[in-house]
Write a protein that holds these residues in place. Structure first.
Motif, PDB file in Angstrom:
ATOM      1  N   TYR A 177     -29.166  -3.763  15.499  1.00 38.93           N
ATOM      2  CA  TYR A 177     -30.593  -4.014  15.315  1.00 38.93           C
ATOM      3  C   TYR A 177     -31.261  -3.116  14.282  1.00 38.93           C
ATOM      4  N   ILE A 178     -30.628  -1.984  13.905  1.00 37.97           N
ATOM      5  CA  ILE A 178     -31.270  -1.064  12.969  1.00 37.97           C
ATOM      6  C   ILE A 178     -30.342  -0.768  11.796  1.00 37.97           C
ATOM      7  N   THR A 179     -30.888  -0.158  10.763  1.00 38.86           N
ATOM      8  CA  THR A 179     -30.097   0.180   9.585  1.00 38.86           C
ATOM      9  C   THR A 179     -29.154   1.336   9.884  1.00 38.86           C
ATOM     10  N   ALA A 180     -28.102   1.419   9.088  1.00 39.52           N
ATOM     11  CA  ALA A 180     -27.141   2.513   9.251  1.00 39.52           C
ATOM     12  C   ALA A 180     -27.804   3.865   8.997  1.00 39.52           C
ATOM     13  N   LYS A 198     -18.729   5.453   9.870  1.00 39.99           N
ATOM     14  CA  LYS A 198     -18.566   4.596  11.045  1.00 39.99           C
ATOM     15  C   LYS A 198     -19.647   3.526  11.112  1.00 39.99           C
ATOM     16  N   ALA A 199     -20.880   3.917  10.834  1.00 40.21           N
ATOM     17  CA  ALA A 199     -21.991   2.965  10.900  1.00 40.21           C
ATOM     18  C   ALA A 199     -21.847   1.874   9.838  1.00 40.21           C
ATOM     19  N   ILE A 200     -21.376   2.242   8.659  1.00 39.63           N
ATOM     20  CA  ILE A 200     -21.199   1.263   7.580  1.00 39.63           C
ATOM     21  C   ILE A 200     -20.118   0.258   7.965  1.00 39.63           C
ATOM     22  N   VAL A 201     -18.998   0.763   8.471  1.00 42.08           N
ATOM     23  CA  VAL A 201     -17.890  -0.115   8.866  1.00 42.08           C
ATOM     24  C   VAL A 201     -18.324  -1.042  10.005  1.00 42.08           C
ATOM     25  N   ALA A 202     -19.073  -0.509  10.966  1.00 39.15           N
ATOM     26  CA  ALA A 202     -19.544  -1.330  12.084  1.00 39.15           C
ATOM     27  C   ALA A 202     -20.436  -2.462  11.582  1.00 39.15           C
ATOM     28  N   LYS A 203     -21.326  -2.154  10.656  1.00 37.88           N
ATOM     29  CA  LYS A 203     -22.208  -3.181  10.092  1.00 37.88           C
ATOM     30  C   LYS A 203     -21.402  -4.270   9.378  1.00 37.88           C
ATOM     31  N   LEU A 207     -27.052   6.988   4.019  1.00 33.06           N
ATOM     32  CA  LEU A 207     -28.152   6.324   3.326  1.00 33.06           C
ATOM     33  C   LEU A 207     -27.663   5.634   2.061  1.00 33.06           C
ATOM     34  N   PHE A 208     -26.878   6.355   1.260  1.00 29.82           N
ATOM     35  CA  PHE A 208     -26.434   5.794  -0.026  1.00 29.82           C
ATOM     36  C   PHE A 208     -25.250   4.845   0.137  1.00 29.82           C
ATOM     37  N   LEU A 209     -24.373   5.109   1.101  1.00 30.23           N
ATOM     38  CA  LEU A 209     -23.287   4.162   1.368  1.00 30.23           C
ATOM     39  C   LEU A 209     -23.847   2.845   1.892  1.00 30.23           C
ATOM     40  N   GLY A 210     -24.924   2.934   2.697  1.00 35.24           N
ATOM     41  CA  GLY A 210     -25.575   1.725   3.182  1.00 35.24           C
ATOM     42  C   GLY A 210     -26.151   0.904   2.037  1.00 35.24           C
ATOM     43  N   ALA A 211     -26.688   1.592   1.034  1.00 36.94           N
ATOM     44  CA  ALA A 211     -27.232   0.893  -0.130  1.00 36.94           C
ATOM     45  C   ALA A 211     -26.121   0.226  -0.942  1.00 36.94           C
ATOM     46  N   ILE A 212     -24.977   0.906  -1.051  1.00 38.74           N
ATOM     47  CA  ILE A 212     -23.878   0.383  -1.871  1.00 38.74           C
ATOM     48  C   ILE A 212     -23.166  -0.775  -1.179  1.00 38.74           C
ATOM     49  N   PHE A 213     -22.798  -0.591   0.084  1.00 34.07           N
ATOM     50  CA  PHE A 213     -21.950  -1.572   0.768  1.00 34.07           C
ATOM     51  C   PHE A 213     -22.721  -2.609   1.583  1.00 34.07           C
TER      52      PHE A 213
END
Length: 301
Positions: free
Chosen positions: A103-106, A31-36, A269-275
Motif C-alpha cells: 500500500y505504500i512506497t518503498a 528488500k522493499a524494492i524486490v518485494a514491490k 529512495l533512489f532505487l525506488g525511483a530507478i526500478f
C-alpha cells in the motif's frame, strides 16, 4: 613498509569494515524494492514471505546446526524464549512489513522501519523507566518531523491506502523493537549468530506453515520471475545482510556499523525511483534528511 599495526593498516581495516556495513545496509534496504517487483505478479504477502523463507531456511538451518554443535545445550526456558523471539521479531515483523508494502512506497516503508531505535528508546522509557535525555528528545523530534513530511506528501496521492500501509509497517517496526529489547540477555549467552539463525528458523517454519494453512498448494506455481526475485530476496536481501552486518560490527563496532546503516533510506529512495518509477520529491528528500539526522544523533548518544 608498514607493520600490521600501523595507522595505515588500521585505516584500511576500518574502511573495509565501513564498506561491508554500507553494503549490508543497501542490500537489506533493497528488500522493499524486490518485494514491490514481486507484487506485480499474482502474489500476496502470505505467498511472498513463504517463498522468501523457503529459500532462506536451508541456509539458516545449516548455520543453526553448526552453532548447536559449537555451543552449550539450550535450557528449556531459553528454547521458549527463542520461539517467542522468532515469532515476534522475524515472523510478525516481516509479515506486517510485506503487507504494508502493498500500500505504500518503498521509500516511506524504509523510513518508518528506520525509526526502530527510537521505538526501542520510547518503550524502554515507558516500561523500563529509562531516563530520556534532552538530546534524545531532540533526535526523536527531528525523526518524527521527517516521517510526518513524507507521510503527508504520500497521503495526498494514496489516501487511506497509505494510512493503512503505514500502520502495518509501524506495527512491524514496533514488533522488531520488542525483539531487540527482549533479545539482550540471550544474545549475551548465545552470541548473535546463534540467536539469529535459531530465530530465523522459527520464523521460517511459521511463515511456511501459515502459507499452507491459508493458501492452496497451487499458489506455489508462479511465473519464473517470481522464483528468481524470491531467491534474490532470500539470499541477497535476507541472509547476506545478516552476515555482512555481523562482520562489520566485528571490524568497526556496533555504533559505527549502525551509523553506516543510515545509507539505507537514501538507497531505497533512489532505487525506488530507478526500478519502480517512484518519484523523488523535495518533500521526500527533506523528510529523509530529518529522519537520518535524528537517528544519527540517537546513535551517537
Amino acid at each position: 613498509m608498514s607493520s600490521p599495526l600501523s595507522p595505515s593498516h588500521d585505516r584500511r581495516q576500518y574502511l573495509i569494515g565501513l564498506a561491508i556495513a554500507i553494503s549490508g545496509a543497501v542490500l537489506f534496504s533493497t528488500k522493499a524494492i524486490v518485494a514491490k517487483l514481486i507484487y506485480r505478479y499474482p502474489v500476496d504477502a502470505v505467498t511472498l514471505i513463504a517463498f522468501r523463507m523457503l529459500f532462506s531456511l536451508p541456509i539458516f538451518a545449516l548455520i543453526a546446526l553448526w552453532q548447536a554443535r559449537q555451543g552449550p545445550r539450550l535450557s528449556n526456558p531459553d528454547r521458549w524464549r527463542l520461539v517467542a523471539l522468532g515469532l515476534v521479531g522475524y515472523y510478525l515483523s516481516s509479515f506486517l512489513d510485506f503487507m504494508g508494502l502493498q500500500y505504500i512506497t518503498a521509500g516511506l516503508e524504509r523510513l518508518i522501519l528506520f525509526l526502530t531505535p527510537s521505538f526501542v528508546l520510547l518503550i524502554s522509557a515507558v516500561f523500563l523507566k529509562r531516563k530520556v535525555r534532552g538530546i534524545e528528545w531532540a533526535a526523536l523530534s527531528l525523526s518524527y518531523m521527517g516521517i510526518v513530511l513524507v507521510f503527508v506528501h504520500d497521503l495526498k496521492f494514496g489516501g487511506e491506502q497509505v494510512l493503512f500501509g503505514s500502520a502495518l509497517v509501524l506495527g512491524a517496526a514496533l514488533s522488531y523493537s520488542l525483539y531487540l529489547i527482549q533479545s539482550g540477555q540471550l544474545v549475551m549467552r548465545l552470541g548473535s549468530l546463534r540467536l539469529v539463525s535459531y530465530a530465523m528458523c522459527v520464523s521460517s517454519v511459521a511463515c511456511i506453515t501459515q502459507f499452507f494453512a491459508l493458501r492452496p498448494a497451487s499458489m506455489l506455481i508462479q511465473p519464473a520471475p517470481v522464483y528468481w526475485l524470491s531467491l534474490i530476496n532470500a539470499i541477497f536481501c535476507t541472509v547476506l545482510p545478516v552476515f555482512l552486518t555481523m562482520f562489520a560490527v566485528q571490524r568497526i563496532g556496533a555504533a559505527t556499523a549502525s551509523q553506516a546503516g543510515m545509507v539505507g533510506p537514501v538507497s531505497t529512495l533512489f532505487l525506488g525511483a530507478i526500478f519502480l518509477g517512484e518519484a523523488v520529491t523535495t518533500w521526500q528528500l527533506a523528510g529523509t534528511v530529518l529522519v537520518m539526522a535524528g537517528m544519527y544523533l540517537l546513535s551517537k548518544k
